[in-house]
Design a protein around this motif. Structure first.
Motif, short mmCIF file in Angstrom:
data_model
loop_
_atom_site.label_atom_id
_atom_site.label_comp_id
_atom_site.label_asym_id
_atom_site.label_seq_id
_atom_site.Cartn_x
_atom_site.Cartn_y
_atom_site.Cartn_z
N GLN A 35 6.63 42.71 34.15
CA GLN A 35 7.74 43.64 34.17
C GLN A 35 8.78 43.09 35.15
OE1 GLN A 35 6.30 47.53 35.07
NE2 GLN A 35 5.21 47.70 33.14
N PHE A 36 10.02 43.51 34.98
CA PHE A 36 11.08 43.01 35.85
C PHE A 36 12.17 44.05 35.97
CE2 PHE A 36 11.50 41.48 31.53
CZ PHE A 36 12.76 41.92 31.16
N GLU A 37 12.91 43.93 37.04
CA GLU A 37 14.10 44.76 37.24
C GLU A 37 15.29 43.91 36.82
OE1 GLU A 37 16.79 46.66 40.83
OE2 GLU A 37 14.82 45.86 41.29
N GLU A 38 16.10 44.46 35.93
CA GLU A 38 17.29 43.74 35.48
C GLU A 38 18.52 44.32 36.15
OE1 GLU A 38 19.65 42.63 31.37
OE2 GLU A 38 17.93 43.95 31.27
N VAL A 39 19.36 43.44 36.68
CA VAL A 39 20.61 43.86 37.31
C VAL A 39 21.74 43.21 36.52
CG1 VAL A 39 21.99 43.87 39.41
CG2 VAL A 39 19.49 44.00 39.56
N ASP A 40 22.48 44.02 35.77
CA ASP A 40 23.62 43.54 35.00
C ASP A 40 24.78 43.38 35.98
OD1 ASP A 40 26.01 43.37 33.50
OD2 ASP A 40 25.17 44.58 31.87
N ILE A 41 25.19 42.15 36.24
CA ILE A 41 26.22 41.92 37.26
C ILE A 41 27.58 42.46 36.84
CG2 ILE A 41 24.99 39.94 38.25
CD1 ILE A 41 27.20 38.14 36.96
N GLU A 42 27.83 42.52 35.53
CA GLU A 42 29.11 43.06 35.07
C GLU A 42 29.13 44.58 35.20
OE1 GLU A 42 29.45 41.39 31.14
OE2 GLU A 42 30.39 39.58 31.92
N LYS A 43 28.08 45.24 34.75
CA LYS A 43 27.99 46.69 34.82
C LYS A 43 28.02 47.17 36.27
CE LYS A 43 24.97 50.47 33.35
NZ LYS A 43 23.69 50.79 32.72
N ASN A 44 27.42 46.40 37.17
CA ASN A 44 27.35 46.77 38.58
C ASN A 44 28.47 46.17 39.42
OD1 ASN A 44 24.77 48.40 38.87
ND2 ASN A 44 24.04 46.62 37.73
N ASN A 45 29.45 45.55 38.76
CA ASN A 45 30.59 44.94 39.46
C ASN A 45 30.17 44.02 40.60
OD1 ASN A 45 32.63 46.13 37.86
ND2 ASN A 45 32.37 48.04 38.98
N ILE A 46 29.20 43.15 40.32
CA ILE A 46 28.75 42.17 41.31
C ILE A 46 29.45 40.86 41.00
CG2 ILE A 46 26.76 40.89 42.19
CD1 ILE A 46 25.02 43.31 41.36
N SER A 47 30.21 40.36 41.94
CA SER A 47 30.90 39.08 41.73
C SER A 47 29.89 37.94 41.81
CB SER A 47 31.99 38.89 42.78
OG SER A 47 31.41 38.62 44.04
N ARG A 48 30.29 36.81 41.28
CA ARG A 48 29.40 35.63 41.36
C ARG A 48 29.17 35.23 42.81
NH1 ARG A 48 27.93 33.47 36.33
NH2 ARG A 48 29.18 34.37 34.68
N GLU A 49 30.17 35.45 43.66
CA GLU A 49 30.01 35.13 45.09
C GLU A 49 28.98 36.06 45.73
OE1 GLU A 49 33.06 35.62 43.60
OE2 GLU A 49 33.63 33.51 43.52
N GLU A 50 29.06 37.35 45.38
CA GLU A 50 28.08 38.31 45.91
C GLU A 50 26.68 37.96 45.41
OE1 GLU A 50 29.94 42.65 46.31
OE2 GLU A 50 30.34 41.72 44.35
N MET A 51 26.58 37.63 44.12
CA MET A 51 25.28 37.27 43.57
C MET A 51 24.74 36.03 44.26
SD MET A 51 24.18 36.45 39.63
CE MET A 51 25.12 34.93 39.54
N ALA A 52 25.59 35.05 44.52
CA ALA A 52 25.16 33.82 45.19
C ALA A 52 24.64 34.11 46.59
CB ALA A 52 26.30 32.81 45.24
#
Length: 86
Positions: A35-52
């Motif tokens: 099982q896994f937790e999925e985080v949609d970066i677009e839906k959650n307004n996470i920038s690529r910099e924040e994700m990095a």
């Protein structure tokens, strides 16, 4: 190293709905029983910099296993070929 299985492994996937490798990673994990937790970066307004800053990577998917960044889909496949996951 401790043997990994679905009961002792937490997984988080940073992804987007249109990402082919993201979908392949989710399918791969599901087929393996994880099982896994999925985080949609677009839906959650996470920038690529924040994700990095959270994952050490700027492309999707970015996968964390037990809070440790492992990289993307190819890295996931390679990890599952190692002894702790066999």
């Amino acid at each position: 190293m401790e043997k990994r299985n679905p009961d002792n492994t937490s997984i988080k996937i940073y992804s987007t709905p249109w990402c082919g490798p993201c979908n392949m990673a989710k399918k791969f994990l599901s087929e393996k029983g994880y099982q896994f937790e999925e985080v949609d970066i677009e839906k959650n307004n996470i920038s690529r910099e924040e994700m990095a800053s959270m994952t050490k990577g700027t492309t999707v998917p970015q996968i964390l296993i037990n809070n440790h960044p492992i990289g993307g889909f190819d890295d996931l496949i390679q990890l599952f070929e190692t002894e702790p996951f066999k």
